[in-house]
Design a protein around this motif. Structure first.
Motif, short mmCIF file in Angstrom:
data_model
loop_
_atom_site.label_atom_id
_atom_site.label_comp_id
_atom_site.label_asym_id
_atom_site.label_seq_id
_atom_site.Cartn_x
_atom_site.Cartn_y
_atom_site.Cartn_z
N PHE A 1 68.71 49.86 47.73
CA PHE A 1 69.52 49.59 48.92
C PHE A 1 68.73 49.85 50.19
CE2 PHE A 1 70.02 54.01 47.75
CZ PHE A 1 69.86 54.67 48.95
N TYR A 2 69.32 49.45 51.30
CA TYR A 2 68.81 49.74 52.64
C TYR A 2 70.01 50.17 53.46
CZ TYR A 2 66.71 48.94 57.27
OH TYR A 2 66.25 49.09 58.56
N CYS A 3 69.89 51.27 54.20
CA CYS A 3 71.04 51.89 54.84
C CYS A 3 71.66 51.09 55.99
CB CYS A 3 70.67 53.29 55.32
SG CYS A 3 70.83 54.55 54.03
N ALA A 4 71.02 50.03 56.43
CA ALA A 4 71.62 49.20 57.47
C ALA A 4 72.25 47.92 56.89
CB ALA A 4 70.59 48.82 58.53
N SER A 5 72.30 47.82 55.58
CA SER A 5 72.80 46.61 54.93
C SER A 5 74.33 46.62 54.87
CB SER A 5 72.24 46.51 53.51
OG SER A 5 73.02 45.66 52.71
N VAL B 1 64.88 51.19 49.90
CA VAL B 1 63.71 50.31 49.93
C VAL B 1 63.45 49.79 51.34
CG1 VAL B 1 64.08 49.55 47.55
CG2 VAL B 1 65.06 48.21 49.44
N ASN B 2 62.26 49.26 51.51
CA ASN B 2 61.92 48.49 52.70
C ASN B 2 62.39 47.05 52.44
OD1 ASN B 2 60.77 46.97 54.72
ND2 ASN B 2 58.71 47.80 54.49
N LEU B 3 63.49 46.66 53.05
CA LEU B 3 64.09 45.36 52.76
C LEU B 3 63.15 44.21 53.12
CD1 LEU B 3 66.46 43.71 51.79
CD2 LEU B 3 67.51 43.98 54.06
N SER B 4 62.38 44.37 54.16
CA SER B 4 61.44 43.31 54.55
C SER B 4 60.46 43.00 53.44
CB SER B 4 60.69 43.72 55.82
OG SER B 4 61.57 43.86 56.91
N ALA B 5 60.04 44.03 52.71
CA ALA B 5 59.10 43.83 51.61
C ALA B 5 59.73 42.96 50.51
CB ALA B 5 58.66 45.17 51.04
N LEU B 6 61.00 43.19 50.23
CA LEU B 6 61.70 42.37 49.23
C LEU B 6 61.85 40.94 49.72
CD1 LEU B 6 62.33 45.28 48.22
CD2 LEU B 6 64.59 44.43 47.57
N GLY C 1 67.31 41.04 47.02
CA GLY C 1 67.70 41.70 48.26
C GLY C 1 68.45 42.96 47.92
N VAL C 2 69.30 43.42 48.85
CA VAL C 2 70.08 44.63 48.60
C VAL C 2 71.56 44.36 48.86
CG1 VAL C 2 68.17 46.18 49.16
CG2 VAL C 2 69.72 45.46 50.99
N PRO C 3 72.41 45.11 48.17
CA PRO C 3 72.06 46.06 47.11
C PRO C 3 71.73 45.33 45.82
CG PRO C 3 74.43 45.88 47.26
CD PRO C 3 73.88 45.03 48.37
N THR C 4 70.86 45.93 45.03
CA THR C 4 70.60 45.48 43.67
C THR C 4 70.77 46.68 42.74
OG1 THR C 4 69.14 43.64 44.24
CG2 THR C 4 68.89 44.58 42.06
N TYR C 5 71.49 46.45 41.67
CA TYR C 5 71.73 47.49 40.67
C TYR C 5 71.06 47.05 39.38
CZ TYR C 5 75.60 47.42 44.03
OH TYR C 5 76.35 47.33 45.19
#
Length: 227
Positions: free
Chosen positions: A30-34, A60-65, A193-197
């Motif tokens: 996840f990313y906390c601003a998502s 995670v760093n969402l930009s990297a994904l 992307g996020v979230p991913t489980y």
């Protein structure tokens, strides 16, 4: 992680039982601003609790994904996709029963410090569930600035956690390296992307896949693989 020896901090100050190492596990990227992480957070925590599954919190760093999956930030998407995103956020918030501001005051926002605080909590043996809920709702329901250290300090205090160790550790290279590693692990797991489980190597991308993940837990089926 230190789950096998740590007790879990709860907002009432009580300690939960030690984690059972035999539990099934879900890697929670996840990313906390998502906003979609926000919309699914309470639900995935409820599912994990109901089925006695351990959640491994992995910011995670969402930009990297996105670099791998080909996605772009919302502001760079075609207008029709931007409009539909706003509709979808309202629809999903109503479904999940949570408030949402589709265009919050502090967004876009750099959530990397909040992400690293969560990693620091996990590394110190704490359950970050309630702190994370505060962060997500802070952005999407209450117009808080989660890039502000004072705001994060307040959240930690509200859920009964000592802010000083977590904030201090969050600024270290070691914690930043864990976030980078989480990002690479997410990419390796095919997280778009996020979230991913990720359960048993199968990635469930998006909060709207939680029910499908729960079905997999209930049936005990083998994970699906690309062919």
């Amino acid at each position: 992680m230190k789950w096998e020896t740590a007790t879990l901090a709860r907002p009432d100050g009580c300690a939960a039982l030690q984690e059972d190492r035999s539990m099934a596990e879900i890697d929670y990227y996840f990313y906390c601003a998502s906003p979609f992480t926000y919309l699914g957070h309470n639900k995935i925590c409820e599912v994990a609790e109901r089925h006695k599954v351990q959640l491994n919190y992995k910011p995670v760093n969402l930009s990297a994904l996105w670099e791998i999956s080909g996605a772009v930030p919302p502001g760079q998407r075609p207008p029709v996709r931007q409009r539909q995103r706003l509709v979808e956020l309202q629809r999903l918030a109503a479904w999940r029963g949570v408030p949402i501001k589709t265009e919050p005051k502090h967004w876009p926002v750099d959530a990397s410090l909040a992400d690293r605080v969560i990693i620091a909590l996990v590394e110190d043996g704490h359950d970050p569930r309630y702190f994370m809920a505060k962060v997500l709702a802070g952005v999407w329901a209450y117009d808080d600035d989660i890039a502000d250290e004072a705001v994060l300090t307040s959240y930690l205090s509200q859920v009964g956690l000592d802010s000083m160790p977590a904030l201090k550790d969050a600024k270290t290279a070691a914690i930043a390296a864990i976030r980078d590693r989480n990002s690479q692990d997410a990419i390796a797991a095919d997280a778009i992307g996020v979230p991913t489980y990720v359960l048993n190597g199968e990635a469930f991308w998006g909060q709207d896949r939680i029910e499908l993940l729960e079905q997999a837990l209930i049936t005990g089926r083998q994970p699906y693989r690309p062919h």
